[in-house]
Design a protein around this motif. Sequence first.
Motif, PDB file in Angstrom:
ATOM      1  N   PRO A 186      -2.024  -4.798  22.935  1.00 40.02           N
ATOM      2  CA  PRO A 186      -2.365  -6.207  22.745  1.00 40.02           C
ATOM      3  C   PRO A 186      -1.572  -7.171  23.631  1.00 40.02           C
ATOM      4  CG  PRO A 186      -0.839  -5.579  21.036  1.00 40.02           C
ATOM      5  CD  PRO A 186      -1.068  -4.349  21.893  1.00 40.02           C
ATOM      6  N   VAL A 187      -0.674  -6.668  24.497  1.00 34.19           N
ATOM      7  CA  VAL A 187       0.104  -7.568  25.356  1.00 34.19           C
ATOM      8  C   VAL A 187      -0.827  -8.327  26.294  1.00 34.19           C
ATOM      9  CG1 VAL A 187       1.920  -7.698  27.104  1.00 34.19           C
ATOM     10  CG2 VAL A 187       2.154  -6.124  25.181  1.00 34.19           C
ATOM     11  N   ASN A 188      -1.720  -7.595  26.976  1.00 26.95           N
ATOM     12  CA  ASN A 188      -2.785  -8.245  27.740  1.00 26.95           C
ATOM     13  C   ASN A 188      -3.960  -7.289  27.879  1.00 26.95           C
ATOM     14  OD1 ASN A 188      -2.206  -6.675  30.090  1.00 26.95           O
ATOM     15  ND2 ASN A 188      -0.653  -8.154  30.689  1.00 26.95           N
ATOM     16  N   ASN A 189      -5.108  -7.841  28.144  1.00 33.48           N
ATOM     17  CA  ASN A 189      -6.349  -7.067  28.149  1.00 33.48           C
ATOM     18  C   ASN A 189      -6.623  -6.424  29.514  1.00 33.48           C
ATOM     19  OD1 ASN A 189      -6.739  -7.647  25.487  1.00 33.48           O
ATOM     20  ND2 ASN A 189      -8.302  -9.201  25.818  1.00 33.48           N
ATOM     21  N   VAL A 190      -5.713  -5.563  29.920  1.00 32.58           N
ATOM     22  CA  VAL A 190      -5.861  -4.803  31.159  1.00 32.58           C
ATOM     23  C   VAL A 190      -6.241  -3.374  30.798  1.00 32.58           C
ATOM     24  CG1 VAL A 190      -4.645  -3.871  33.177  1.00 32.58           C
ATOM     25  CG2 VAL A 190      -4.239  -6.228  32.452  1.00 32.58           C
ATOM     26  N   ILE A 191      -7.300  -2.875  31.436  1.00 33.39           N
ATOM     27  CA  ILE A 191      -7.725  -1.484  31.277  1.00 33.39           C
ATOM     28  C   ILE A 191      -7.397  -0.774  32.587  1.00 33.39           C
ATOM     29  CG2 ILE A 191      -9.697   0.057  30.921  1.00 33.39           C
ATOM     30  CD1 ILE A 191     -11.033  -2.301  29.394  1.00 33.39           C
ATOM     31  N   TYR A 192      -6.847   0.443  32.479  1.00 32.89           N
ATOM     32  CA  TYR A 192      -6.396   1.122  33.688  1.00 32.89           C
ATOM     33  C   TYR A 192      -6.507   2.635  33.557  1.00 32.89           C
ATOM     34  CZ  TYR A 192      -2.078   1.686  30.970  1.00 32.89           C
ATOM     35  OH  TYR A 192      -1.154   1.997  30.004  1.00 32.89           O
ATOM     36  N   LEU A 193      -6.468   3.289  34.741  1.00 39.36           N
ATOM     37  CA  LEU A 193      -6.308   4.741  34.791  1.00 39.36           C
ATOM     38  C   LEU A 193      -4.810   4.992  34.722  1.00 39.36           C
ATOM     39  CD1 LEU A 193      -8.762   5.839  37.631  1.00 39.36           C
ATOM     40  CD2 LEU A 193      -9.137   5.879  35.163  1.00 39.36           C
ATOM     41  N   LYS A 194      -4.392   5.792  33.760  1.00 34.30           N
ATOM     42  CA  LYS A 194      -2.968   6.078  33.572  1.00 34.30           C
ATOM     43  C   LYS A 194      -2.531   7.155  34.552  1.00 34.30           C
ATOM     44  CE  LYS A 194       0.411   7.427  30.067  1.00 34.30           C
ATOM     45  NZ  LYS A 194       1.125   8.409  30.841  1.00 34.30           N
ATOM     46  N   VAL A 195      -1.578   6.809  35.398  1.00 33.16           N
ATOM     47  CA  VAL A 195      -0.988   7.765  36.326  1.00 33.16           C
ATOM     48  C   VAL A 195       0.151   8.457  35.597  1.00 33.16           C
ATOM     49  CG1 VAL A 195       0.270   8.034  38.508  1.00 33.16           C
ATOM     50  CG2 VAL A 195      -1.623   6.386  38.338  1.00 33.16           C
ATOM     51  N   GLU A 196       0.088   9.789  35.543  1.00 38.61           N
ATOM     52  CA  GLU A 196       1.151  10.539  34.878  1.00 38.61           C
ATOM     53  C   GLU A 196       2.466  10.282  35.611  1.00 38.61           C
ATOM     54  OE1 GLU A 196       0.882  12.410  31.999  1.00 38.61           O
ATOM     55  OE2 GLU A 196      -1.091  11.476  31.962  1.00 38.61           O
ATOM     56  N   PRO A 197       3.482   9.794  34.905  1.00 40.65           N
ATOM     57  CA  PRO A 197       4.744   9.482  35.586  1.00 40.65           C
ATOM     58  C   PRO A 197       5.456  10.753  36.056  1.00 40.65           C
ATOM     59  CG  PRO A 197       4.908   9.062  33.206  1.00 40.65           C
ATOM     60  CD  PRO A 197       3.504   9.509  33.482  1.00 40.65           C
ATOM     61  N   THR A 198       6.088  10.632  37.222  1.00 44.61           N
ATOM     62  CA  THR A 198       6.914  11.727  37.741  1.00 44.61           C
ATOM     63  C   THR A 198       8.293  11.162  38.062  1.00 44.61           C
ATOM     64  OG1 THR A 198       6.309  11.326  40.061  1.00 44.61           O
ATOM     65  CG2 THR A 198       4.894  12.868  38.802  1.00 44.61           C
ATOM     66  N   ASN A 199       9.273  12.028  38.086  1.00 40.64           N
ATOM     67  CA  ASN A 199      10.627  11.592  38.448  1.00 40.64           C
ATOM     68  C   ASN A 199      10.649  11.003  39.849  1.00 40.64           C
ATOM     69  OD1 ASN A 199      11.705  12.378  35.991  1.00 40.64           O
ATOM     70  ND2 ASN A 199      12.297  14.405  36.729  1.00 40.64           N
ATOM     71  N   GLU A 200       9.888  11.609  40.778  1.00 40.64           N
ATOM     72  CA  GLU A 200       9.876  11.160  42.166  1.00 40.64           C
ATOM     73  C   GLU A 200       9.312   9.734  42.278  1.00 40.64           C
ATOM     74  OE1 GLU A 200      10.125  15.434  41.849  1.00 40.64           O
ATOM     75  OE2 GLU A 200       8.566  14.091  41.105  1.00 40.64           O
ATOM     76  N   MET A 201       8.257   9.466  41.533  1.00 42.39           N
ATOM     77  CA  MET A 201       7.657   8.131  41.575  1.00 42.39           C
ATOM     78  C   MET A 201       8.600   7.104  40.948  1.00 42.39           C
ATOM     79  SD  MET A 201       3.781   7.015  40.511  1.00 42.39           S
ATOM     80  CE  MET A 201       3.072   8.422  41.327  1.00 42.39           C
ATOM     81  N   GLN A 202       9.244   7.482  39.847  1.00 37.76           N
ATOM     82  CA  GLN A 202      10.203   6.582  39.187  1.00 37.76           C
ATOM     83  C   GLN A 202      11.380   6.290  40.119  1.00 37.76           C
ATOM     84  OE1 GLN A 202      10.013   5.044  36.089  1.00 37.76           O
ATOM     85  NE2 GLN A 202      11.910   4.011  36.639  1.00 37.76           N
ATOM     86  N   GLU A 203      11.891   7.312  40.787  1.00 37.11           N
ATOM     87  CA  GLU A 203      13.018   7.121  41.706  1.00 37.11           C
ATOM     88  C   GLU A 203      12.630   6.218  42.870  1.00 37.11           C
ATOM     89  OE1 GLU A 203      14.412  11.029  42.798  1.00 37.11           O
ATOM     90  OE2 GLU A 203      14.925  11.490  40.707  1.00 37.11           O
ATOM     91  N   LEU A 204      11.409   6.408  43.408  1.00 33.59           N
ATOM     92  CA  LEU A 204      10.957   5.558  44.507  1.00 33.59           C
ATOM     93  C   LEU A 204      10.849   4.111  44.025  1.00 33.59           C
ATOM     94  CD1 LEU A 204       9.997   5.173  47.386  1.00 33.59           C
ATOM     95  CD2 LEU A 204       7.702   5.869  46.646  1.00 33.59           C
ATOM     96  N   HIS A 205      10.271   3.904  42.864  1.00 30.74           N
ATOM     97  CA  HIS A 205      10.175   2.561  42.275  1.00 30.74           C
ATOM     98  C   HIS A 205      11.565   1.931  42.165  1.00 30.74           C
ATOM     99  CE1 HIS A 205       9.234  -0.639  39.418  1.00 30.74           C
ATOM    100  NE2 HIS A 205      10.154  -0.146  38.628  1.00 30.74           N
ATOM    101  N   GLU A 206      12.529   2.674  41.664  1.00 33.06           N
ATOM    102  CA  GLU A 206      13.890   2.151  41.493  1.00 33.06           C
ATOM    103  C   GLU A 206      14.525   1.814  42.843  1.00 33.06           C
ATOM    104  OE1 GLU A 206      15.901   5.070  39.074  1.00 33.06           O
ATOM    105  OE2 GLU A 206      14.665   4.557  37.310  1.00 33.06           O
ATOM    106  N   ARG A 207      14.326   2.676  43.834  1.00 28.61           N
ATOM    107  CA  ARG A 207      14.913   2.429  45.158  1.00 28.61           C
ATOM    108  C   ARG A 207      14.321   1.189  45.814  1.00 28.61           C
ATOM    109  NH1 ARG A 207      15.050   7.633  48.772  1.00 28.61           N
ATOM    110  NH2 ARG A 207      16.194   6.189  50.094  1.00 28.61           N
ATOM    111  N   LEU A 208      13.077   0.862  45.468  1.00 26.39           N
ATOM    112  CA  LEU A 208      12.422  -0.314  46.042  1.00 26.39           C
ATOM    113  C   LEU A 208      12.867  -1.612  45.355  1.00 26.39           C
ATOM    114  CD1 LEU A 208       8.858   1.161  46.576  1.00 26.39           C
ATOM    115  CD2 LEU A 208      10.639   0.746  48.307  1.00 26.39           C
ATOM    116  N   HIS A 209      13.836  -1.510  44.465  1.00 30.82           N
ATOM    117  CA  HIS A 209      14.410  -2.688  43.798  1.00 30.82           C
ATOM    118  C   HIS A 209      15.904  -2.806  44.098  1.00 30.82           C
ATOM    119  CE1 HIS A 209      10.599  -2.370  41.695  1.00 30.82           C
ATOM    120  NE2 HIS A 209      10.754  -3.647  41.395  1.00 30.82           N
ATOM    121  N   THR A 210      16.352  -2.210  45.222  1.00 30.43           N
ATOM    122  CA  THR A 210      17.751  -2.251  45.624  1.00 30.43           C
ATOM    123  C   THR A 210      17.852  -2.805  47.043  1.00 30.43           C
ATOM    124  OG1 THR A 210      17.706  -0.002  46.522  1.00 30.43           O
ATOM    125  CG2 THR A 210      18.320  -0.230  44.205  1.00 30.43           C
TER     126      THR A 210
END
Length: 172
Positions: free
Chosen positions: A77-101
């Motif tokens: 209920p936060v917002n009415n966005v419908i999406y395809l859920k991408v299964e999270p991986t450690n590699e994707m999470q690490e890349l996301h984190e590195r792109l915020h440094t």
Amino acid sequence: MKYGIALFPSKKLQDLVNSYRKRYDPHYALVSPHVTLKSTFDAEEGDLEQITKELRQTAKTSQPLHLEIKKVSSFSPVNNVIYLKVEPTNEMQELHERLHTGALNSEPEYAFVPHITIGQNLSDDEHSDVLGSIKMLDIHHEEVIDRFHLLYQLDNGSWTVHETFLLGKESE
């Protein structure tokens, strides 16, 4: 100028997503289906040299990413966005984190939930109807993505690629 960093899936997956987005996503014409790695941020043209240098280094020391989609989901209920859920991986999470440094240092506005938007800005009733019908689809897709993209926003609100970075390789 506004920038963002994203992964673009294969044309096959983009075509599937766009078959829904053209009806349910008012941003359909502004940006191709994608996984956002770093949300919109402001940068001056003078900062781009340092930003792209760091992105090349990040790409060089990161491996291609496994992208797997098994289901449709929603941020309701936060917002009415419908999406395809991408299964999270450690590699994707690490890349996301590195792109915020470094030159891109920032706190993400939301927790990282890798996804590809199908519909947004829907009324509650439309959201419920569309989500119910799309959830019945048997979706299973896997691919490897070997690059990410620095995008910038044009005056008309659309997004275009500024530079592409190959994962695990030296950029030309």
